[in-house]
Design a protein around this motif. Structure first.
Motif, PDB file in Angstrom:
ATOM      1  N   ALA A 114     -35.627 -15.851 -11.007  1.00 19.75           N
ATOM      2  CA  ALA A 114     -35.655 -14.503 -10.443  1.00 19.75           C
ATOM      3  C   ALA A 114     -35.455 -14.540  -8.930  1.00 19.75           C
ATOM      4  O   ALA A 114     -34.632 -13.798  -8.368  1.00 19.75           O
ATOM      5  N   GLN A 115     -36.197 -15.417  -8.247  1.00 22.95           N
ATOM      6  CA  GLN A 115     -36.096 -15.483  -6.790  1.00 22.95           C
ATOM      7  C   GLN A 115     -34.715 -15.964  -6.348  1.00 22.95           C
ATOM      8  O   GLN A 115     -34.131 -15.430  -5.395  1.00 22.95           O
ATOM      9  N   ASN A 116     -34.177 -16.982  -7.035  1.00 21.45           N
ATOM     10  CA  ASN A 116     -32.866 -17.510  -6.638  1.00 21.45           C
ATOM     11  C   ASN A 116     -31.747 -16.528  -6.933  1.00 21.45           C
ATOM     12  O   ASN A 116     -30.754 -16.460  -6.193  1.00 21.45           O
ATOM     13  N   THR A 117     -31.887 -15.764  -8.010  1.00 19.96           N
ATOM     14  CA  THR A 117     -30.887 -14.736  -8.305  1.00 19.96           C
ATOM     15  C   THR A 117     -30.867 -13.682  -7.207  1.00 19.96           C
ATOM     16  O   THR A 117     -29.795 -13.237  -6.765  1.00 19.96           O
ATOM     17  N   LEU A 118     -32.045 -13.296  -6.755  1.00 16.49           N
ATOM     18  CA  LEU A 118     -32.133 -12.307  -5.692  1.00 16.49           C
ATOM     19  C   LEU A 118     -31.514 -12.842  -4.401  1.00 16.49           C
ATOM     20  O   LEU A 118     -30.776 -12.131  -3.705  1.00 16.49           O
ATOM     21  N   ARG A 119     -31.767 -14.099  -4.087  1.00 16.37           N
ATOM     22  CA  ARG A 119     -31.171 -14.719  -2.894  1.00 16.37           C
ATOM     23  C   ARG A 119     -29.645 -14.752  -3.006  1.00 16.37           C
ATOM     24  O   ARG A 119     -28.927 -14.458  -2.048  1.00 16.37           O
ATOM     25  N   LEU A 120     -29.156 -15.145  -4.180  1.00 15.36           N
ATOM     26  CA  LEU A 120     -27.713 -15.217  -4.393  1.00 15.36           C
ATOM     27  C   LEU A 120     -27.075 -13.832  -4.249  1.00 15.36           C
ATOM     28  O   LEU A 120     -26.032 -13.681  -3.602  1.00 15.36           O
ATOM     29  N   LYS A 121     -27.709 -12.834  -4.818  1.00 17.94           N
ATOM     30  CA  LYS A 121     -27.167 -11.474  -4.760  1.00 17.94           C
ATOM     31  C   LYS A 121     -27.082 -10.984  -3.317  1.00 17.94           C
ATOM     32  O   LYS A 121     -26.051 -10.441  -2.890  1.00 17.94           O
ATOM     33  N   ARG A 122     -28.141 -11.215  -2.562  1.00 17.69           N
ATOM     34  CA  ARG A 122     -28.151 -10.777  -1.164  1.00 17.69           C
ATOM     35  C   ARG A 122     -27.089 -11.509  -0.347  1.00 17.69           C
ATOM     36  O   ARG A 122     -26.390 -10.901   0.478  1.00 17.69           O
ATOM     37  N   ALA A 123     -26.968 -12.824  -0.585  1.00 16.92           N
ATOM     38  CA  ALA A 123     -26.002 -13.618   0.182  1.00 16.92           C
ATOM     39  C   ALA A 123     -24.573 -13.159  -0.085  1.00 16.92           C
ATOM     40  O   ALA A 123     -23.777 -12.991   0.853  1.00 16.92           O
ATOM     41  N   LEU A 124     -24.228 -12.954  -1.341  1.00 11.27           N
ATOM     42  CA  LEU A 124     -22.857 -12.567  -1.680  1.00 11.27           C
ATOM     43  C   LEU A 124     -22.539 -11.158  -1.194  1.00 11.27           C
ATOM     44  O   LEU A 124     -21.453 -10.897  -0.658  1.00 11.27           O
ATOM     45  N   GLN A 125     -23.477 -10.260  -1.386  1.00 12.68           N
ATOM     46  CA  GLN A 125     -23.212  -8.878  -0.983  1.00 12.68           C
ATOM     47  C   GLN A 125     -23.161  -8.743   0.537  1.00 12.68           C
ATOM     48  O   GLN A 125     -22.396  -7.921   1.059  1.00 12.68           O
ATOM     49  N   SER A 126     -23.934  -9.550   1.258  1.00 12.64           N
ATOM     50  CA  SER A 126     -23.893  -9.484   2.726  1.00 12.64           C
ATOM     51  C   SER A 126     -22.556  -9.971   3.272  1.00 12.64           C
ATOM     52  O   SER A 126     -22.128  -9.547   4.349  1.00 12.64           O
ATOM     53  N   GLU A 127     -21.890 -10.864   2.536  1.00 10.58           N
ATOM     54  CA  GLU A 127     -20.579 -11.376   2.944  1.00 10.58           C
ATOM     55  C   GLU A 127     -19.430 -10.623   2.267  1.00 10.58           C
ATOM     56  O   GLU A 127     -18.269 -11.002   2.399  1.00 10.58           O
ATOM     57  N   ASP A 128     -19.784  -9.585   1.545  1.00  7.38           N
ATOM     58  CA  ASP A 128     -18.778  -8.770   0.849  1.00  7.38           C
ATOM     59  C   ASP A 128     -17.965  -9.601  -0.144  1.00  7.38           C
ATOM     60  O   ASP A 128     -16.758  -9.424  -0.296  1.00  7.38           O
ATOM     61  N   LEU A 129     -18.642 -10.505  -0.843  1.00  7.40           N
ATOM     62  CA  LEU A 129     -18.006 -11.349  -1.852  1.00  7.40           C
ATOM     63  C   LEU A 129     -18.190 -10.735  -3.234  1.00  7.40           C
ATOM     64  O   LEU A 129     -19.127  -9.939  -3.454  1.00  7.40           O
ATOM     65  N   PRO A 130     -17.322 -11.085  -4.193  1.00  9.31           N
ATOM     66  CA  PRO A 130     -17.309 -10.390  -5.501  1.00  9.31           C
ATOM     67  C   PRO A 130     -18.490 -10.765  -6.409  1.00  9.31           C
ATOM     68  O   PRO A 130     -18.348 -11.523  -7.362  1.00  9.31           O
ATOM     69  N   PHE A 131     -19.655 -10.173  -6.124  1.00 12.87           N
ATOM     70  CA  PHE A 131     -20.830 -10.430  -6.966  1.00 12.87           C
ATOM     71  C   PHE A 131     -20.620  -9.906  -8.390  1.00 12.87           C
ATOM     72  O   PHE A 131     -21.213 -10.397  -9.339  1.00 12.87           O
ATOM     73  N   ASP A 132     -19.730  -8.906  -8.540  1.00 12.51           N
ATOM     74  CA  ASP A 132     -19.517  -8.301  -9.855  1.00 12.51           C
ATOM     75  C   ASP A 132     -18.811  -9.243 -10.829  1.00 12.51           C
ATOM     76  O   ASP A 132     -18.743  -8.969 -12.031  1.00 12.51           O
ATOM     77  N   LYS A 133     -18.287 -10.375 -10.335  1.00 14.12           N
ATOM     78  CA  LYS A 133     -17.682 -11.354 -11.247  1.00 14.12           C
ATOM     79  C   LYS A 133     -18.735 -12.146 -12.029  1.00 14.12           C
ATOM     80  O   LYS A 133     -18.413 -12.789 -13.024  1.00 14.12           O
ATOM     81  N   ILE A 134     -19.966 -12.116 -11.540  1.00 11.70           N
ATOM     82  CA  ILE A 134     -21.003 -12.964 -12.131  1.00 11.70           C
ATOM     83  C   ILE A 134     -21.550 -12.332 -13.404  1.00 11.70           C
ATOM     84  O   ILE A 134     -21.890 -11.148 -13.435  1.00 11.70           O
ATOM     85  N   ARG A 135     -21.590 -13.132 -14.457  1.00  6.56           N
ATOM     86  CA  ARG A 135     -22.201 -12.732 -15.725  1.00  6.56           C
ATOM     87  C   ARG A 135     -23.409 -13.618 -15.961  1.00  6.56           C
ATOM     88  O   ARG A 135     -23.286 -14.854 -15.973  1.00  6.56           O
ATOM     89  N   PHE A 136     -24.574 -13.015 -16.135  1.00 11.40           N
ATOM     90  CA  PHE A 136     -25.811 -13.782 -16.263  1.00 11.40           C
ATOM     91  C   PHE A 136     -26.091 -14.129 -17.723  1.00 11.40           C
ATOM     92  O   PHE A 136     -26.006 -13.274 -18.604  1.00 11.40           O
ATOM     93  N   ILE A 137     -26.410 -15.397 -17.940  1.00 15.22           N
ATOM     94  CA  ILE A 137     -26.749 -15.897 -19.271  1.00 15.22           C
ATOM     95  C   ILE A 137     -28.181 -16.397 -19.236  1.00 15.22           C
ATOM     96  O   ILE A 137     -28.530 -17.259 -18.412  1.00 15.22           O
ATOM     97  N   LEU A 138     -29.012 -15.861 -20.102  1.00 16.12           N
ATOM     98  CA  LEU A 138     -30.413 -16.265 -20.163  1.00 16.12           C
ATOM     99  C   LEU A 138     -30.570 -17.370 -21.202  1.00 16.12           C
ATOM    100  O   LEU A 138     -30.389 -17.143 -22.397  1.00 16.12           O
ATOM    101  N   ASN A 139     -30.914 -18.546 -20.735  1.00 17.28           N
ATOM    102  CA  ASN A 139     -31.164 -19.672 -21.637  1.00 17.28           C
ATOM    103  C   ASN A 139     -32.625 -19.664 -22.076  1.00 17.28           C
ATOM    104  O   ASN A 139     -33.493 -19.153 -21.368  1.00 17.28           O
ATOM    105  N   ARG A 140     -32.872 -20.226 -23.245  1.00 16.91           N
ATOM    106  CA  ARG A 140     -34.215 -20.272 -23.836  1.00 16.91           C
ATOM    107  C   ARG A 140     -34.803 -18.857 -23.904  1.00 16.91           C
ATOM    108  O   ARG A 140     -35.949 -18.615 -23.504  1.00 16.91           O
ATOM    109  N   ALA A 141     -34.009 -17.944 -24.397  1.00 21.44           N
ATOM    110  CA  ALA A 141     -34.411 -16.534 -24.480  1.00 21.44           C
ATOM    111  C   ALA A 141     -35.451 -16.338 -25.581  1.00 21.44           C
ATOM    112  O   ALA A 141     -35.559 -17.140 -26.514  1.00 21.44           O
ATOM    113  N   PRO A 142     -36.227 -15.282 -25.503  1.00 25.01           N
ATOM    114  CA  PRO A 142     -37.210 -14.996 -26.550  1.00 25.01           C
ATOM    115  C   PRO A 142     -36.545 -14.801 -27.906  1.00 25.01           C
ATOM    116  O   PRO A 142     -35.383 -14.383 -27.998  1.00 25.01           O
TER     117      PRO A 142
END
Length: 413
Positions: free
Chosen positions: A310-338
């Motif tokens: 959760a924390q690293n995803t938030l950091r990644l999102k802020r970093a990419l959006q602050s540099e105007d990079l294509p965050f919308d290309k990212i598709r999140f996959i949850l491993n070991r899901a319930p």
């Protein structure tokens, strides 16, 4: 003629041997060897085996079983020497191992072990292993890295990086198995797939597929300006003649030693020669990460249901959006899901996605210990544990990806 002489004359030839520190430790092996071969087998110590296997008397041997446990790991050089002598004499090698570390087992399989059977022996597994080694056809030696494949440069491959947002989220496992599933997705017209390990320091794709690391990789990466398709293919290895793999270099190198221009050239030459380019990314974000993100058709991020992700995803999102990079290309996959019936777990997944402002597109079940064991043994899940629920979900994802790609290709045509 005496009865004794007749018995000696009728004694069957020795066609196999067990080799161990003390065969009496492996009583189940003795029983299974007798069941499979009767009296047509013998027993050797490791020391005696080295001398015996090089003699003419050993020419009648079809295979040997090397039995070892954790106490034999200190003596791996001798065990490796036994394997080398057996292979030189064209004798098949079946490894029987109890509590042996994956690293040691990997080393012995790489050095020439034909089959591996865990101890205690599963019912009838030794007999099946014997049948497999005796009926296996000897493969022809392929031209290094290029068997059955010629560089054409006329493809327009789909670039799919996989990035572990936190350590241990299963990104390399997913990359390896996704690449293998895509390579086998269509039996009649299989797509050409390559897997690039861009984690130049701790990349483990080679371990997951039991492939050696090669000096040619670093040579190619540090001189991409003169690289052409043939040079690129020569730096790769093939897995089962279906999947082309660029392993990480033999030695650890600084991640920033390779420039964004180098990475762009590597991805481009891969893209024009393959239908799918799967990339295993380092966890660290560096200068050329932007190059990969901008080149990617979709960028898969592996997360888990924990605070690290959760924390690293938030950091990644802020970093990419602050540099105007294509965050919308990212598709999140949850491993070991319930699991399907875990309502509380599903509620946690929804809260995680809402709090981070992301969409978790794919849920992957927990495949359990067999997944890591399959990886440690150097084979995709489709080979070792085809019915594992995680493997089934990766297969579904690969099919969905391939169908979308095919539909877009048809629309362009």
């Amino acid at each position: 003629m005496t009865d004794t002489t007749a018995v000696q004359h009728d004694a069957p030839p020795i066609v196999a041997c067990t080799i161990s520190r003390d065969v009496q430790i492996f009583d189940l092996l003795i029983e299974d060897m007798e069941a499979a071969l009767g009296d047509a087998w013998g027993d050797l110590s490791f020391e005696d085996a080295v001398a015996f296997l090089g003699q003419k008397e050993a020419r009648s041997l079809q295979f040997v079983t090397i039995a070892m446990d954790v106490n034999d790991e200190d003596n791996l050089p001798l065990v490796s020497e036994v394997i080398a002598v057996a292979k030189a004499a064209k004798i098949k090698v079946i490894l029987i191992a109890e509590d042996v570390s994956p690293t040691a087992l990997h080393q012995l399989l790489r050095e020439g072990g034909d089959e591996f059977v865990p101890y205690p022996l599963p019912e009838n597994e030794l007999a099946r292993a014997i049948e497999r080694v005796l009926t296996a056809e000897e493969p022809e030696e392929p031209a290094e890295g290029t068997k059955g494949f010629n560089a054409t440069g006329n493809h327009s491959g789909v670039v799919v990086p996989i990035h572990g947002i936190a350590g241990g989220t299963g990104a390399t496992m997913f990359a390896v198995n996704l690449a293998w599933e895509l390579a086998n997705i269509d039996k009649e017209d299989p797509p050409k797939v390559c897997l690039l390990d861009l984690d130049f320091q701790f990349g483990s794709v080679s371990t997951y597929l039991d492939l050696p690391r090669r000096e040619a990789v670093l040579e190619m990466l540090t001189d991409t300006e003169s690289m052409d398709s043939e040079a690129f293919l020569q730096s790769m290895l093939t897995y089962e003649d279906k999947l082309h793999v660029l392993t990480s270099p033999t030695d650890m190198i600084p991640l920033d030693m390779i420039t964004p221009e180098d990475i762009a050239r590597v991805i481009e030459v891969a893209r024009v020669n393959f239908d799918y380019v799967i990339i295993d990314m380092p966890t660290t974000m560096i200068e050329w990460s932007q190059t990969v993100l901008e080149t990617a058709h979709i960028y898969l991020a592996m997360i888990e249901l924990d605070m690290r992700s959760a924390q690293n995803t938030l950091r990644l999102k802020r970093a990419l959006q602050s540099e105007d990079l294509p965050f919308d290309k990212i598709r999140f996959i949850l491993n070991r899901a319930p699991g399907f019936t875990d309502m509380n777990g599903k509620s946690r997944v929804k809260r995680l996605a809402d709090s981070l402002g992301i969409s978790i597109d794919v849920l992957m079940p927990d495949g359990g210990k067999p997944v890591m064991q399959s990886s440690d043994h150097g084979s995709p899940m489709a080979v070792g544990i085809p019915k594992n629920p995680l493997r089934k979900e990766i297969t579904k994802f690969a099919k969905s990806l391939h169908e979308v790609n095919q539909a877009e290709a048809d629309a362009r045509a």
